[in-house]
Design a protein around this motif. Structure first.
Motif, PDB file in Angstrom:
ATOM      1  N   GLN A  69       0.828  -1.206   0.000  1.00 11.40           N
ATOM      2  CA  GLN A  69       0.000   0.000   0.000  1.00 11.40           C
ATOM      3  C   GLN A  69       0.864   1.258   0.000  1.00 11.40           C
ATOM      4  O   GLN A  69       0.544   2.233  -0.693  1.00 11.40           O
ATOM      5  CB  GLN A  69      -0.933  -0.003   1.216  1.00 11.40           C
ATOM      6  CG  GLN A  69      -2.083  -0.975   1.092  1.00 11.40           C
ATOM      7  CD  GLN A  69      -2.920  -1.048   2.350  1.00 11.40           C
ATOM      8  OE1 GLN A  69      -2.512  -0.607   3.409  1.00 11.40           O
ATOM      9  NE2 GLN A  69      -4.114  -1.611   2.227  1.00 11.40           N
ATOM     10  N   GLU A  70       1.968   1.236   0.751  1.00  9.67           N
ATOM     11  CA  GLU A  70       2.884   2.381   0.728  1.00  9.67           C
ATOM     12  C   GLU A  70       3.500   2.567  -0.653  1.00  9.67           C
ATOM     13  O   GLU A  70       3.624   3.699  -1.144  1.00  9.67           O
ATOM     14  CB  GLU A  70       3.977   2.185   1.775  1.00  9.67           C
ATOM     15  CG  GLU A  70       3.498   2.320   3.208  1.00  9.67           C
ATOM     16  CD  GLU A  70       4.597   2.026   4.211  1.00  9.67           C
ATOM     17  OE1 GLU A  70       5.780   1.963   3.799  1.00  9.67           O
ATOM     18  OE2 GLU A  70       4.285   1.870   5.389  1.00  9.67           O
ATOM     19  N   MET A  71       3.877   1.453  -1.293  1.00 12.06           N
ATOM     20  CA  MET A  71       4.436   1.542  -2.640  1.00 12.06           C
ATOM     21  C   MET A  71       3.396   2.074  -3.626  1.00 12.06           C
ATOM     22  O   MET A  71       3.724   2.872  -4.514  1.00 12.06           O
ATOM     23  CB  MET A  71       4.944   0.169  -3.082  1.00 12.06           C
ATOM     24  CG  MET A  71       6.179  -0.299  -2.357  1.00 12.06           C
ATOM     25  SD  MET A  71       6.652  -1.996  -2.726  1.00 12.06           S
ATOM     26  CE  MET A  71       6.908  -1.924  -4.480  1.00 12.06           C
ATOM     27  N   GLN A  72       2.149   1.654  -3.474  1.00 10.96           N
ATOM     28  CA  GLN A  72       1.083   2.124  -4.356  1.00 10.96           C
ATOM     29  C   GLN A  72       0.877   3.628  -4.184  1.00 10.96           C
ATOM     30  O   GLN A  72       0.723   4.358  -5.170  1.00 10.96           O
ATOM     31  CB  GLN A  72      -0.207   1.372  -4.058  1.00 10.96           C
ATOM     32  CG  GLN A  72      -1.347   1.748  -4.983  1.00 10.96           C
ATOM     33  CD  GLN A  72      -2.624   0.982  -4.663  1.00 10.96           C
ATOM     34  OE1 GLN A  72      -2.722   0.329  -3.624  1.00 10.96           O
ATOM     35  NE2 GLN A  72      -3.593   1.075  -5.540  1.00 10.96           N
ATOM     36  N   LYS A  73       0.883   4.104  -2.946  1.00 12.41           N
ATOM     37  CA  LYS A  73       0.732   5.550  -2.712  1.00 12.41           C
ATOM     38  C   LYS A  73       1.895   6.326  -3.321  1.00 12.41           C
ATOM     39  O   LYS A  73       1.696   7.389  -3.915  1.00 12.41           O
ATOM     40  CB  LYS A  73       0.633   5.831  -1.218  1.00 12.41           C
ATOM     41  CG  LYS A  73      -0.676   5.394  -0.609  1.00 12.41           C
ATOM     42  CD  LYS A  73      -0.701   5.644   0.873  1.00 12.41           C
ATOM     43  CE  LYS A  73      -1.979   5.111   1.500  1.00 12.41           C
ATOM     44  NZ  LYS A  73      -1.980   5.271   2.962  1.00 12.41           N
ATOM     45  N   ALA A  74       3.116   5.792  -3.192  1.00 11.68           N
ATOM     46  CA  ALA A  74       4.280   6.464  -3.786  1.00 11.68           C
ATOM     47  C   ALA A  74       4.166   6.499  -5.309  1.00 11.68           C
ATOM     48  O   ALA A  74       4.478   7.515  -5.941  1.00 11.68           O
ATOM     49  CB  ALA A  74       5.563   5.746  -3.359  1.00 11.68           C
ATOM     50  N   GLN A  75       3.696   5.411  -5.907  1.00  8.75           N
ATOM     51  CA  GLN A  75       3.530   5.389  -7.363  1.00  8.75           C
ATOM     52  C   GLN A  75       2.430   6.348  -7.811  1.00  8.75           C
ATOM     53  O   GLN A  75       2.561   6.996  -8.858  1.00  8.75           O
ATOM     54  CB  GLN A  75       3.228   3.972  -7.834  1.00  8.75           C
ATOM     55  CG  GLN A  75       4.441   3.067  -7.778  1.00  8.75           C
ATOM     56  CD  GLN A  75       4.138   1.657  -8.214  1.00  8.75           C
ATOM     57  OE1 GLN A  75       2.984   1.269  -8.344  1.00  8.75           O
ATOM     58  NE2 GLN A  75       5.181   0.875  -8.434  1.00  8.75           N
ATOM     59  N   GLU A  76       1.364   6.464  -7.046  1.00  7.13           N
ATOM     60  CA  GLU A  76       0.308   7.431  -7.387  1.00  7.13           C
ATOM     61  C   GLU A  76       0.849   8.859  -7.329  1.00  7.13           C
ATOM     62  O   GLU A  76       0.525   9.683  -8.194  1.00  7.13           O
ATOM     63  CB  GLU A  76      -0.882   7.263  -6.450  1.00  7.13           C
ATOM     64  CG  GLU A  76      -1.696   6.019  -6.721  1.00  7.13           C
ATOM     65  CD  GLU A  76      -2.772   5.780  -5.681  1.00  7.13           C
ATOM     66  OE1 GLU A  76      -2.859   6.570  -4.713  1.00  7.13           O
ATOM     67  OE2 GLU A  76      -3.520   4.798  -5.831  1.00  7.13           O
ATOM     68  N   ARG A  77       1.690   9.152  -6.322  1.00  3.10           N
ATOM     69  CA  ARG A  77       2.315  10.483  -6.262  1.00  3.10           C
ATOM     70  C   ARG A  77       3.211  10.716  -7.472  1.00  3.10           C
ATOM     71  O   ARG A  77       3.212  11.796  -8.060  1.00  3.10           O
ATOM     72  CB  ARG A  77       3.117  10.626  -4.967  1.00  3.10           C
ATOM     73  CG  ARG A  77       2.279  10.861  -3.737  1.00  3.10           C
ATOM     74  CD  ARG A  77       3.142  11.285  -2.559  1.00  3.10           C
ATOM     75  NE  ARG A  77       4.185  10.321  -2.257  1.00  3.10           N
ATOM     76  CZ  ARG A  77       4.089   9.338  -1.371  1.00  3.10           C
ATOM     77  NH1 ARG A  77       2.965   9.185  -0.700  1.00  3.10           N
ATOM     78  NH2 ARG A  77       5.084   8.516  -1.158  1.00  3.10           N
ATOM     79  N   ASP A  78       3.991   9.692  -7.851  1.00  6.83           N
ATOM     80  CA  ASP A  78       4.863   9.822  -9.022  1.00  6.83           C
ATOM     81  C   ASP A  78       4.046  10.027 -10.298  1.00  6.83           C
ATOM     82  O   ASP A  78       4.428  10.832 -11.162  1.00  6.83           O
ATOM     83  CB  ASP A  78       5.741   8.583  -9.176  1.00  6.83           C
ATOM     84  CG  ASP A  78       6.791   8.465  -8.083  1.00  6.83           C
ATOM     85  OD1 ASP A  78       7.047   9.489  -7.395  1.00  6.83           O
ATOM     86  OD2 ASP A  78       7.349   7.360  -7.909  1.00  6.83           O
TER      87      ASP A  78
END
Length: 142
Positions: free
Chosen positions: A83-92
């Protein structure tokens, strides 16, 4: 006297071989036979085996519970990390969308064209070719 002791022994032996319901185990102390009260507190072999089996079953159930808890905890940690990786990818993705929007804006395209020294044309020539009527004209044109 001899017959009463013998019948009591036969009765206690028959009791030890028969299956007892859980209610019978709760209603009287299950670790003592009726004859053991007089001679001293001794554990019957069948009862001892039952207690050992119960302890082994409870130990196995506890071990399985702890194993499943560890698996669930590991899965929960993995889900949290994903979930943290998904949030980081959404920010990117949002950052890249802003960058694309800025790069494709008309002001940016105009500045890029000026940097390459491209000038807009004052005059545009359009070449129009009419349709050929016959294939003979085509042969003459060649």
């Amino acid at each position: 006297m001899r017959t009463s002791v013998r019948s009591m022994w036969q009765r206690s032996f028959a009791d030890s071989l028969s299956w007892q319901s859980p209610i019978a185990l709760v209603s009287r102390p299950f670790w003592r036979s009726p004859s053991a009260v007089r001679t001293g507190a001794r554990l019957r072999p069948r009862t001892a085996l039952g207690l050992v089996l119960i302890i082994l079953l409870l130990s196995a159930a506890g071990w399985l519970y702890l194993e499943q808890t560890a698996v669930i905890k590991e899965a929960h940690q993995s889900i949290g990390l994903l979930q943290e990786m998904q949030k980081a990818q959404e920010r990117d993705i949002r950052y890249l969308q802003v960058q694309v929007a800025q790069q494709t804006s008309m002001e940016q395209v105009f500045r890029y064209a000026q940097a390459l020294r491209l000038q807009p044309e004052d005059r545009v020539d359009i070449l129009v070719v009419g349709p050929l009527v016959r294939s003979e004209n085509l042969a003459q044109a060649r």
